[in-house]
Design a protein around this motif. Structure first.
Motif, PDB file in Angstrom:
ATOM      1  N   LEU A  18       0.824  -1.207   0.000  1.00 32.28           N
ATOM      2  CA  LEU A  18       0.000   0.000   0.000  1.00 32.28           C
ATOM      3  C   LEU A  18       0.860   1.260   0.000  1.00 32.28           C
ATOM      4  O   LEU A  18       0.505   2.252  -0.634  1.00 32.28           O
ATOM      5  CB  LEU A  18      -0.932  -0.014   1.212  1.00 32.28           C
ATOM      6  CG  LEU A  18      -2.013  -1.099   1.225  1.00 32.28           C
ATOM      7  CD1 LEU A  18      -2.883  -0.952   2.460  1.00 32.28           C
ATOM      8  CD2 LEU A  18      -2.862  -1.029  -0.032  1.00 32.28           C
ATOM      9  N   LEU A  19       1.990   1.230   0.712  1.00 34.22           N
ATOM     10  CA  LEU A  19       2.860   2.411   0.737  1.00 34.22           C
ATOM     11  C   LEU A  19       3.421   2.673  -0.656  1.00 34.22           C
ATOM     12  O   LEU A  19       3.434   3.813  -1.129  1.00 34.22           O
ATOM     13  CB  LEU A  19       3.993   2.205   1.745  1.00 34.22           C
ATOM     14  CG  LEU A  19       4.995   3.366   1.868  1.00 34.22           C
ATOM     15  CD1 LEU A  19       4.284   4.630   2.327  1.00 34.22           C
ATOM     16  CD2 LEU A  19       6.128   3.009   2.820  1.00 34.22           C
ATOM     17  N   ARG A  20       3.886   1.614  -1.332  1.00 34.46           N
ATOM     18  CA  ARG A  20       4.437   1.779  -2.674  1.00 34.46           C
ATOM     19  C   ARG A  20       3.367   2.261  -3.648  1.00 34.46           C
ATOM     20  O   ARG A  20       3.591   3.181  -4.440  1.00 34.46           O
ATOM     21  CB  ARG A  20       5.027   0.457  -3.149  1.00 34.46           C
ATOM     22  CG  ARG A  20       5.591   0.515  -4.569  1.00 34.46           C
ATOM     23  CD  ARG A  20       6.033  -0.863  -5.023  1.00 34.46           C
ATOM     24  NE  ARG A  20       6.369  -0.879  -6.436  1.00 34.46           N
ATOM     25  CZ  ARG A  20       6.581  -1.964  -7.143  1.00 34.46           C
ATOM     26  NH1 ARG A  20       6.475  -3.142  -6.569  1.00 34.46           N
ATOM     27  NH2 ARG A  20       6.875  -1.898  -8.416  1.00 34.46           N
ATOM     28  N   SER A  21       2.187   1.637  -3.596  1.00 35.87           N
ATOM     29  CA  SER A  21       1.111   2.039  -4.504  1.00 35.87           C
ATOM     30  C   SER A  21       0.673   3.471  -4.235  1.00 35.87           C
ATOM     31  O   SER A  21       0.439   4.247  -5.162  1.00 35.87           O
ATOM     32  CB  SER A  21      -0.081   1.084  -4.350  1.00 35.87           C
ATOM     33  OG  SER A  21       0.285  -0.237  -4.699  1.00 35.87           O
ATOM     34  N   SER A  22       0.566   3.826  -2.950  1.00 35.73           N
ATOM     35  CA  SER A  22       0.205   5.208  -2.604  1.00 35.73           C
ATOM     36  C   SER A  22       1.260   6.180  -3.096  1.00 35.73           C
ATOM     37  O   SER A  22       0.949   7.288  -3.553  1.00 35.73           O
ATOM     38  CB  SER A  22       0.036   5.349  -1.086  1.00 35.73           C
ATOM     39  OG  SER A  22      -0.992   4.520  -0.605  1.00 35.73           O
ATOM     40  N   GLY A  23       2.536   5.754  -3.012  1.00 33.27           N
ATOM     41  CA  GLY A  23       3.611   6.607  -3.499  1.00 33.27           C
ATOM     42  C   GLY A  23       3.517   6.848  -4.992  1.00 33.27           C
ATOM     43  O   GLY A  23       3.737   7.966  -5.466  1.00 33.27           O
ATOM     44  N   CYS A 516      13.318  15.668  12.672  1.00 32.69           N
ATOM     45  CA  CYS A 516      12.762  15.503  14.021  1.00 32.69           C
ATOM     46  C   CYS A 516      11.974  14.201  14.131  1.00 32.69           C
ATOM     47  O   CYS A 516      11.994  13.554  15.193  1.00 32.69           O
ATOM     48  CB  CYS A 516      11.876  16.703  14.369  1.00 32.69           C
ATOM     49  SG  CYS A 516      12.815  18.210  14.702  1.00 32.69           S
ATOM     50  N   LEU A 517      11.298  13.794  13.061  1.00 33.02           N
ATOM     51  CA  LEU A 517      10.630  12.486  13.080  1.00 33.02           C
ATOM     52  C   LEU A 517      11.659  11.369  13.205  1.00 33.02           C
ATOM     53  O   LEU A 517      11.457  10.397  13.965  1.00 33.02           O
ATOM     54  CB  LEU A 517       9.799  12.306  11.815  1.00 33.02           C
ATOM     55  CG  LEU A 517       8.508  13.119  11.690  1.00 33.02           C
ATOM     56  CD1 LEU A 517       7.833  12.824  10.357  1.00 33.02           C
ATOM     57  CD2 LEU A 517       7.546  12.822  12.841  1.00 33.02           C
ATOM     58  N   ARG A 523      10.922   5.263  11.441  1.00 31.96           N
ATOM     59  CA  ARG A 523      11.714   4.605  10.406  1.00 31.96           C
ATOM     60  C   ARG A 523      10.789   4.179   9.269  1.00 31.96           C
ATOM     61  O   ARG A 523       9.575   4.075   9.449  1.00 31.96           O
ATOM     62  CB  ARG A 523      12.448   3.376  10.973  1.00 31.96           C
ATOM     63  CG  ARG A 523      13.431   3.704  12.075  1.00 31.96           C
ATOM     64  CD  ARG A 523      14.596   4.535  11.558  1.00 31.96           C
ATOM     65  NE  ARG A 523      15.588   4.831  12.600  1.00 31.96           N
ATOM     66  CZ  ARG A 523      15.585   5.921  13.374  1.00 31.96           C
ATOM     67  NH1 ARG A 523      14.626   6.842  13.205  1.00 31.96           N
ATOM     68  NH2 ARG A 523      16.512   6.108  14.288  1.00 31.96           N
ATOM     69  N   LEU A 524      11.388   3.915   8.098  1.00 31.14           N
ATOM     70  CA  LEU A 524      10.594   3.561   6.925  1.00 31.14           C
ATOM     71  C   LEU A 524       9.726   2.339   7.191  1.00 31.14           C
ATOM     72  O   LEU A 524       8.596   2.266   6.712  1.00 31.14           O
ATOM     73  CB  LEU A 524      11.511   3.310   5.726  1.00 31.14           C
ATOM     74  CG  LEU A 524      10.814   2.976   4.402  1.00 31.14           C
ATOM     75  CD1 LEU A 524       9.916   4.132   3.960  1.00 31.14           C
ATOM     76  CD2 LEU A 524      11.845   2.660   3.318  1.00 31.14           C
ATOM     77  N   ARG A 525      10.227   1.388   7.959  1.00 34.60           N
ATOM     78  CA  ARG A 525       9.439   0.176   8.217  1.00 34.60           C
ATOM     79  C   ARG A 525       8.153   0.484   8.981  1.00 34.60           C
ATOM     80  O   ARG A 525       7.185  -0.263   8.889  1.00 34.60           O
ATOM     81  CB  ARG A 525      10.276  -0.837   8.993  1.00 34.60           C
ATOM     82  CG  ARG A 525      10.659  -0.403  10.407  1.00 34.60           C
ATOM     83  CD  ARG A 525      11.455  -1.476  11.131  1.00 34.60           C
ATOM     84  NE  ARG A 525      11.789  -1.093  12.490  1.00 34.60           N
ATOM     85  CZ  ARG A 525      12.860  -0.405  12.836  1.00 34.60           C
ATOM     86  NH1 ARG A 525      13.718  -0.005  11.889  1.00 34.60           N
ATOM     87  NH2 ARG A 525      13.097  -0.086  14.096  1.00 34.60           N
ATOM     88  N   HIS A 526       8.150   1.600   9.742  1.00 35.25           N
ATOM     89  CA  HIS A 526       6.943   1.981  10.474  1.00 35.25           C
ATOM     90  C   HIS A 526       5.848   2.488   9.545  1.00 35.25           C
ATOM     91  O   HIS A 526       4.678   2.543   9.938  1.00 35.25           O
ATOM     92  CB  HIS A 526       7.258   3.072  11.498  1.00 35.25           C
ATOM     93  CG  HIS A 526       8.257   2.658  12.525  1.00 35.25           C
ATOM     94  ND1 HIS A 526       9.187   3.527  13.072  1.00 35.25           N
ATOM     95  CD2 HIS A 526       8.500   1.449  13.100  1.00 35.25           C
ATOM     96  CE1 HIS A 526       9.941   2.880  13.938  1.00 35.25           C
ATOM     97  NE2 HIS A 526       9.536   1.625  13.970  1.00 35.25           N
ATOM     98  N   LEU A 527       6.220   2.894   8.321  1.00 31.16           N
ATOM     99  CA  LEU A 527       5.248   3.460   7.393  1.00 31.16           C
ATOM    100  C   LEU A 527       4.653   2.418   6.468  1.00 31.16           C
ATOM    101  O   LEU A 527       3.750   2.721   5.695  1.00 31.16           O
ATOM    102  CB  LEU A 527       5.911   4.559   6.548  1.00 31.16           C
ATOM    103  CG  LEU A 527       6.632   5.669   7.333  1.00 31.16           C
ATOM    104  CD1 LEU A 527       7.170   6.711   6.371  1.00 31.16           C
ATOM    105  CD2 LEU A 527       5.705   6.297   8.367  1.00 31.16           C
ATOM    106  N   ARG A 528       5.173   1.206   6.522  1.00 31.85           N
ATOM    107  CA  ARG A 528       4.637   0.142   5.687  1.00 31.85           C
ATOM    108  C   ARG A 528       3.435  -0.490   6.348  1.00 31.85           C
ATOM    109  O   ARG A 528       3.347  -0.561   7.576  1.00 31.85           O
ATOM    110  CB  ARG A 528       5.700  -0.924   5.421  1.00 31.85           C
ATOM    111  CG  ARG A 528       6.897  -0.425   4.612  1.00 31.85           C
ATOM    112  CD  ARG A 528       7.731  -1.593   4.127  1.00 31.85           C
ATOM    113  NE  ARG A 528       8.856  -1.143   3.312  1.00 31.85           N
ATOM    114  CZ  ARG A 528      10.108  -1.021   3.772  1.00 31.85           C
ATOM    115  NH1 ARG A 528      10.370  -1.331   5.027  1.00 31.85           N
ATOM    116  NH2 ARG A 528      11.071  -0.602   2.970  1.00 31.85           N
TER     117      ARG A 528
END
Length: 530
Positions: A18-23, A516-517, A523-528
């Motif tokens: 979903l992250l890749r498709s949303s991107g 700051c995030l 981390r990127l893994r948290h957004l997947r």
């Protein structure tokens, strides 16, 4: 139904994350929105906020509003779950028959609506901009342009059908990039074709019509590649068409309520001083930038996924997808809200303070942009909360919530705009503020409805995520407030200096937010979507 036929089935891509498709959708949409800003800069230079501009924005907003109901609202929310179910349970022949029947029924119905609207253009103009009736020249101009722009509804709704099919088969990029052609067409019309017309603003109306044709033709080859090019058949007795119609009627008051509220703003703005419609248009366009790039992108991607998860009775994954989408929206919406509130005047001055647009126009648009910004997070949340109902083919709940929000919007419009007291005379700013407040109510009720049905259950990541958001947005707020103390007088400095300053402020602000995030542990893994 019969099992799928391997020979007849179109090639199916493995679903991307979903992250890749949303991107992918966000990048394509971002390109379109950047061209959209360029288009609005051209509008500001060539037509400003004069009577002709007001007339065009009304004539364009009517079919564009209806397009959003079909392409991004009721039709897509009703059609995608039914198509996903046919795709999951049936064979390719059944899917093709559904696509043919829906294309024929949608096309024939919209053809009749378009014909009636063109024949009764003055009545349509009076319905959506009754305040223009006091100015015969402006009223006649908007009526003429409605006859030219209204066929865009038919063309772009069929484009929306094509896009919904492609999205359901995980071809997200093509529908996302298609709106680019509208912006290119309108820029050409304003810069080049306007010189061919005695009334230059009429060129923009013809630009809208041409864009509808180009956008539809652009998507057809990609439908052919997945062997789903429609052969329209107006079969209203088809079971799938009946299901889509049953789901679609109540969905008109669901996810598209915010668009209905914006249209009501235009109706009331037609009674306000000349320029009010244009001021709302320019501020709404900027508020829609993060909404279109990220909110619509995430909503576009999650609806097919949620529909498949519901069809497969996978409640756990359904809940995880909703939680992920809410986090992604807040990650973008909160800093975007801060930026629009604090940088409203710099952004508007940099983009639109040219040609016929005056410093007064910028000031008026600044106030309404700040009012819209207060509801930006809610606008974006609606885009991802409503699919939680539509994917489950529950249309009644969003209808009830939508009616409540729309009534609240009208009450607030009257309270803020009618001259009951001198301190309530907020004019066009009151219209924007009422729209933002009703969006907050709408989003809150949608969220409560999903919680009540145990469909959306907050997972264990929210407390940590909220703390990290607080750190990132707190730092961004400090930066924006501090740097604005040193910023130039935006209405008097040259355009290149405005551009440099704004780019520097936004670039450093983005860097501050991201760093700051990261420092807070994101981390990127948290957004997947895991």
């Amino acid at each position: 139904m019969n099992p799928p036929s391997p020979e007849a089935s179109p090639p199916v891509k493995a679903p991307a994350g979903l992250l890749r498709s949303s991107g992918i959708v966000s990048v394509m949409t971002f390109l379109s929105r950047i061209l959209g800003l360029a288009r609005d800069m051209v509008f500001a230079r060539f037509i400003g906020a004069e009577a002709g501009a007001d007339a065009f924005f009304v004539a364009f907003k009517i079919p564009n509003f209806l397009r959003r109901l079909f392409a991004e609202g009721a039709f897509a929310q009703a059609f995608v779950p039914v198509l996903s179910e046919y795709r999951t349970q049936g064979n390719h022949a059944a899917v093709q028959a559904l696509v043919n029947a829906v294309a024929g029924c949608l096309g024939s119905a919209l053809f009749v609506i378009t014909l009636l609207a063109c024949l009764g253009a003055p009545w349509v103009a009076w319905l959506f901009a009754p305040g223009f009736a006091a100015d015969p020249v402006k009223f006649a101009l908007v009526s003429d342009m409605i006859r030219i722009t209204f066929p865009y509804l038919l063309l772009i709704s069929l484009t929306g059908l094509a896009g919904a099919i492609l999205n359901s088969y995980d071809r997200f990029a093509i529908p996302a990039v298609t709106p680019v052609f509208l912006n290119i067409s309108l820029i050409f019309a304003a810069v080049v074709a306007s010189e061919w017309f005695e009334v230059p603003v009429l060129a923009l109306a013809w630009g809208v019509f041409a864009a509808g044709c180009i956008q539809l033709l652009f998507q057809l080859p990609f439908l052919a590649r997945i062997h789903l090019l429609p052969v329209p058949q107006a079969d209203f007795a088809h079971p799938g068409v009946k299901r889509v119609m049953t789901l679609m009627v109540p969905a008109l008051f669901g996810v598209s309520v915010s668009q209905i509220n914006l249209l009501l703003d235009t109706v009331l703005a037609s009674f306000l001083p000349t320029g009010s419609v244009s001021w709302l248009y320019y501020s709404d366009r900027l508020a829609e930038l993060p909404l279109g790039v990220f909110g619509v992108a995430i909503a576009t991607v999650i609806l097919p996924s949620l529909s498949r998860q519901h069809a497969g009775a996978d409640a756990q994954t359904f809940n995880r997808t909703l939680n992920w989408s809410l986090r992604m929206i807040l990650l973008i919406a909160l800093p975007a809200t801060l930026a629009l509130l604090i940088l409203a005047k710099p952004i508007l001055s940099t983009l639109f303070l040219y040609g016929k647009t005056t410093a007064t126009d910028i000031a008026m648009s600044t106030y309404s942009l700040q009012a819209y910004a207060l509801g930006l997070t809610a606008f974006m949340l609606i885009k991802v909360l409503a699919p939680g109902f539509y994917a489950r083919q529950d249309m009644k709940t969003p209808v009830r919530i939508g009616v409540v929000a729309m009534v609240a919007n009208m009450v607030l419009n009257l309270a803020f705009v009618l001259p009951l007291h001198f301190y309530w005379q907020l004019g066009h700013v009151g219209l924007a503020l009422a729209t933002a407040a009703s969006a907050l109510l709408n989003a809150g009720l949608l969220y409560a409805g999903l919680r009540q049905r145990q469909v959306l259950l907050p997972d264990g990541q929210w407390r940590t995520f909220a703390g990290r958001l607080l750190v990132g947005n707190g730092a961004l707020l400090v930066w924006l407030l501090a740097i604005m103390q040193w910023a130039p007088a935006w209405s008097v400095v040259p355009w290149w200096l405005r551009t440099v300053w704004l780019a520097a402020i936004c670039g450093v602000g983005l860097l501050v937010y991201v760093l700051c995030l990261l420092a807070a542990g994101v981390r990127l893994r948290h957004l997947r979507n895991q």
